[in-house]
Design an enzyme around this catalytic site. Structure first.
Site, short mmCIF file in Angstrom:
data_model
loop_
_atom_site.label_atom_id
_atom_site.label_comp_id
_atom_site.label_asym_id
_atom_site.label_seq_id
_atom_site.Cartn_x
_atom_site.Cartn_y
_atom_site.Cartn_z
N ILE A 9 0.83 -1.22 0.00
CA ILE A 9 0.00 0.00 0.00
C ILE A 9 0.86 1.26 0.00
N ASP A 56 3.28 -8.79 7.01
CA ASP A 56 4.55 -8.82 6.29
C ASP A 56 4.56 -10.05 5.40
N ALA A 80 6.47 -6.09 -2.72
CA ALA A 80 7.66 -6.77 -3.28
C ALA A 80 8.89 -5.91 -3.02
N SER A 127 5.33 -9.24 -13.81
CA SER A 127 6.12 -8.16 -14.42
C SER A 127 6.69 -8.53 -15.78
N GLU A 129 9.47 -7.85 -16.57
CA GLU A 129 10.86 -8.25 -16.28
C GLU A 129 11.02 -9.76 -16.43
N TYR A 151 15.24 -10.53 -9.21
CA TYR A 151 13.86 -10.02 -9.16
C TYR A 151 13.00 -10.73 -10.22
N ARG A 186 6.17 7.64 -8.39
CA ARG A 186 7.22 6.66 -8.63
C ARG A 186 8.38 6.88 -7.66
N GLY A 213 23.34 4.91 -15.44
CA GLY A 213 24.01 3.72 -15.99
C GLY A 213 23.76 3.62 -17.48
N ARG A 281 24.09 -2.88 -14.62
CA ARG A 281 23.63 -4.12 -13.98
C ARG A 281 24.42 -5.32 -14.49
N ALA A 283 23.41 -8.12 -15.46
CA ALA A 283 22.74 -8.58 -16.69
C ALA A 283 21.60 -7.61 -16.95
N GLU A 284 21.43 -7.24 -18.19
CA GLU A 284 20.45 -6.18 -18.52
C GLU A 284 19.29 -6.75 -19.32
P1 NAP Z 1 7.07 -0.04 -5.00
O1 NAP Z 1 6.69 1.39 -5.14
O2 NAP Z 1 8.50 -0.42 -4.90
O3 NAP Z 1 6.29 -0.63 -3.72
C1 NAP Z 1 6.63 -1.86 -3.18
C2 NAP Z 1 5.78 -2.09 -1.94
O4 NAP Z 1 6.10 -3.37 -1.40
C3 NAP Z 1 5.98 -1.08 -0.82
O5 NAP Z 1 4.73 -0.72 -0.30
C4 NAP Z 1 6.75 -1.88 0.22
O6 NAP Z 1 6.52 -1.47 1.55
C5 NAP Z 1 6.15 -3.24 0.01
N1 NAP Z 1 6.95 -4.31 0.63
C6 NAP Z 1 8.27 -4.52 0.54
N2 NAP Z 1 8.63 -5.57 1.30
C7 NAP Z 1 7.51 -6.04 1.90
C8 NAP Z 1 7.24 -7.07 2.83
N3 NAP Z 1 8.20 -7.85 3.31
N4 NAP Z 1 5.97 -7.26 3.21
C9 NAP Z 1 4.98 -6.47 2.76
N5 NAP Z 1 5.16 -5.45 1.89
C10 NAP Z 1 6.42 -5.24 1.47
O7 NAP Z 1 6.46 -0.89 -6.23
P2 NAP Z 1 5.33 -0.47 -7.29
O8 NAP Z 1 5.98 0.24 -8.41
O9 NAP Z 1 4.20 0.13 -6.58
O10 NAP Z 1 4.92 -1.91 -7.85
C11 NAP Z 1 3.88 -2.67 -7.25
C12 NAP Z 1 4.06 -4.13 -7.62
O11 NAP Z 1 4.02 -4.27 -9.04
C13 NAP Z 1 5.39 -4.75 -7.19
O12 NAP Z 1 5.16 -6.09 -6.88
C14 NAP Z 1 6.25 -4.66 -8.44
O13 NAP Z 1 7.24 -5.65 -8.43
C15 NAP Z 1 5.21 -4.89 -9.51
N6 NAP Z 1 5.48 -4.29 -10.82
C16 NAP Z 1 5.74 -2.96 -10.91
C17 NAP Z 1 5.93 -2.38 -12.15
C18 NAP Z 1 6.20 -0.91 -12.31
O14 NAP Z 1 6.64 -0.50 -13.39
N7 NAP Z 1 5.93 -0.10 -11.29
C19 NAP Z 1 5.84 -3.18 -13.32
C20 NAP Z 1 5.55 -4.53 -13.16
C21 NAP Z 1 5.35 -5.08 -11.92
P3 NAP Z 1 7.54 -0.51 2.39
O15 NAP Z 1 7.10 0.88 2.07
O16 NAP Z 1 7.30 -0.89 3.80
O17 NAP Z 1 8.92 -0.81 1.91
O1 G4F Z 2 13.74 2.32 -13.88
P1 G4F Z 2 14.38 0.99 -13.75
O2 G4F Z 2 15.12 0.72 -12.49
O3 G4F Z 2 13.25 -0.08 -14.04
P2 G4F Z 2 13.33 -1.62 -14.49
O4 G4F Z 2 14.61 -2.24 -14.16
O5 G4F Z 2 12.88 -1.69 -15.91
O6 G4F Z 2 12.22 -2.27 -13.53
C1 G4F Z 2 10.96 -1.65 -13.33
O7 G4F Z 2 10.04 -2.14 -14.28
C2 G4F Z 2 9.76 -3.56 -14.17
C3 G4F Z 2 8.78 -3.91 -15.30
O8 G4F Z 2 9.48 -4.20 -16.46
C4 G4F Z 2 9.18 -3.81 -12.80
F1 G4F Z 2 8.83 -5.12 -12.69
C5 G4F Z 2 10.19 -3.42 -11.73
O9 G4F Z 2 9.61 -3.62 -10.45
C6 G4F Z 2 10.52 -1.94 -11.89
O10 G4F Z 2 9.37 -1.19 -11.59
O11 G4F Z 2 15.43 0.80 -14.96
C7 G4F Z 2 15.04 0.96 -16.30
C8 G4F Z 2 16.27 0.94 -17.20
C9 G4F Z 2 17.20 -0.25 -16.95
O12 G4F Z 2 17.63 -0.75 -18.19
C10 G4F Z 2 18.38 0.35 -16.21
O13 G4F Z 2 19.61 -0.33 -16.43
O14 G4F Z 2 17.04 2.10 -16.93
C11 G4F Z 2 18.40 1.74 -16.85
N1 G4F Z 2 19.12 2.73 -16.04
C12 G4F Z 2 20.15 3.49 -16.48
N2 G4F Z 2 20.61 4.26 -15.50
C13 G4F Z 2 18.91 3.03 -14.75
C14 G4F Z 2 19.85 4.00 -14.41
N3 G4F Z 2 17.99 2.57 -13.87
C15 G4F Z 2 18.02 3.10 -12.61
N4 G4F Z 2 17.09 2.68 -11.72
N5 G4F Z 2 18.93 4.04 -12.23
C16 G4F Z 2 19.87 4.52 -13.08
O15 G4F Z 2 20.69 5.36 -12.73
#
Ligand code: NAP
Ligand code: G4F
Length: 331
Positions: A9, A56, A80, A127, A129, A151, A186, A213, A281, A283-284
């Site tokens: 949440i 949790d 997550a 995801s 990913e 992940y 975000r 990066g 990273r 692996a990318e």
């Molecule tokens: P986020 O902003 O990183 O939020 C992650 C949430 O997970 C936070 O509320 C965090 O709580 C909670 N959490 C972490 N560890 C936990 C634990 N042990 N028990 C219970 N809750 C825990 O992620 P988001 O962008 O909102 O994404 C939501 C979901 O969609 C995630 O599962 C993510 O992997 C997935 N997803 C996201 C994207 C994207 O682009 N945003 C795309 C595909 C899938 P705290 O505040 O306490 O740390």
């Molecule tokens: O913004 P990112 O960290 O997102 P990423 O790795 O795509 O993952 C996000 O999307 C996933 C869905 O496909 C979710 F499942 C996951 O939870 C998350 O929300 O990185 C995006 C790209 C990567 O290729 C990374 O290598 O941006 C590149 N990058 C380059 N410089 C960077 C940076 N990423 C981050 N976070 N920080 C940098 O400085």
């Protein structure tokens, strides 16, 4: 009044989803972890109708207690470790929360169960990913997985567990394979927000540059508000299923920089961006591009925010928020 329980949440999607569900007349419960987690107060202030419950994803008994207490119609598992970079540094913790956490919440839902007439409906945040080193482009629900990070591997486990509980226990369980979605809420660790916040701070003289990066990877970026609407639509169908949610457009990090710096009035971003190997990273994932035809046809879902609109929305929100922080520091 329908009741929804949301894990994660305090994250970006949890906050958007809670707002939308309250708007639809749901009673919404958000699961918060830890002792006096400050983010719990933040989401409570943002959304006073929200009710918080403890729990949790690492603790099965806490999940059973939360599901029992709430007696939800719908459970959205959004919690997550979601930052790919962190998952390389803390792979075991990521496997436990992002992977095994899904199994634990599925168990809680199976054990508590709901009523025969009204079984609990479950959403898993899968995801793009999981596609990792992509086998085909664009990626759809039938594309094979090849995760490239701890992940991604943990998400594949959660995805198959959700499918397995659907097939084994007849649970109403859906996975949304969501491509990257962004917005004002975000986290600052993700590349889009790091860029828009960095530009706002450069504009206001608060920092000189942004360290990044790999700029060559391509992502299919949409707006988070649209994507949580797709989650809700999945749980309103007669039958549970899995869906890709994406815009069908992909852009490099360079293109994001082009649009964002131009919006802020800069001719070029090169003088303001440095490379730091710490953000590369092991692996990318080079290219993500989703095919959301199924979600469009079956859920009637379409994205409403274009790529330039998304960047603008994020930059303007960051500029406003940094300006307001500056003003309150001066006082
Ligand atoms: P986020 O902003 O990183 O939020 C992650 C949430 O997970 C936070 O509320 C965090 O709580 C909670 N959490 C972490 N560890 C936990 C634990 N042990 N028990 C219970 N809750 C825990 O992620 P988001 O962008 O909102 O994404 C939501 C979901 O969609 C995630 O599962 C993510 O992997 C997935 N997803 C996201 C994207 C994207 O682009 N945003 C795309 C595909 C899938 P705290 O505040 O306490 O740390
Ligand atoms: O913004 P990112 O960290 O997102 P990423 O790795 O795509 O993952 C996000 O999307 C996933 C869905 O496909 C979710 F499942 C996951 O939870 C998350 O929300 O990185 C995006 C790209 C990567 O290729 C990374 O290598 O941006 C590149 N990058 C380059 N410089 C960077 C940076 N990423 C981050 N976070 N920080 C940098 O400085």
């Amino acid at each position: 009044m329908k009741r929804a329980l949301i894990t994660g949440i305090t994250g970006q999607d949890g906050r958007h989803l809670a707002e939308q569900l309250v708007g639809k007349g749901y009673q919404v419960f958000g699961m918060v972890r830890g002792q006096n987690n400050p983010k719990g107060q933040m989401v409570q202030d943002e959304n006073p109708a929200l009710e918080l419950v403890d729990g949790d994803l690492q603790d099965l008994s806490s999940l059973i207690a939360a599901v029992e207490q709430v007696q939800p119609d719908e459970v959205y598992n959004l919690g997550a470790i979601s930052f790919v970079q962190l998952s390389f540094k803390q792979p075991e913790l990521t496997g436990d929360i992002t992977g095994l956490g899904v199994l634990r919440i599925l168990e809680a839902v199976r054990i508590v169960g709901g009523t025969v007439d009204n079984p609990i409906r479950f959403y898993q945040a899968s995801s793009s990913e999981m596609f990792g080193k992509v086998r085909e482009t664009p990626q759809n629900e039938r594309t094979a997985f090849h995760p490239r990070s701890p992940y991604g591997v943990a998400k594949v486990f959660g995805h198959y567990m959700t499918m397995n509980y659907r097939e084994s226990y007849d649970l109403y369980a859906c996975s949304g394979i969501l491509f990257n979605h962004e917005g004002e809420k975000r986290g600052l660790e993700f590349v889009t927000r790091k860029i828009t916040n960095g530009i706002a701070r450069i504009k206001l003289g608060l920092q000189d540059s942004i360290s990044l990066g790999n700029l060559e990877s391509q992502r299919d970026w949409g707006y988070a508000g649209d994507y949580v609407d797709a989650m809700w639509r999945m749980l309103q169908q007669d039958e549970p299923d899995d869906y890709v949610v994406a815009t069908g457009e992909t852009h490099t990090i360079r293109e994001f920089l082009d649009v964002a710096f131009a919006l802020a009035g800069y001719e070029s971003w090169e003088p303001y961006v440095t490379h730091d190997v710490r953000f590369d990273r092991p692996a990318e994932v080079d290219l993500l591009l989703g095919d959301a035809t199924k979600a469009k046809e079956k859920l009637g879902w379409t994205p409403t925010v274009s790529f330039p609109e998304l960047v603008e929305r994020m930059y303007l929100a960051d500029l406003k928020s940094e300006q307001s922080t500056m003003r309150s520091r001066r006082r």
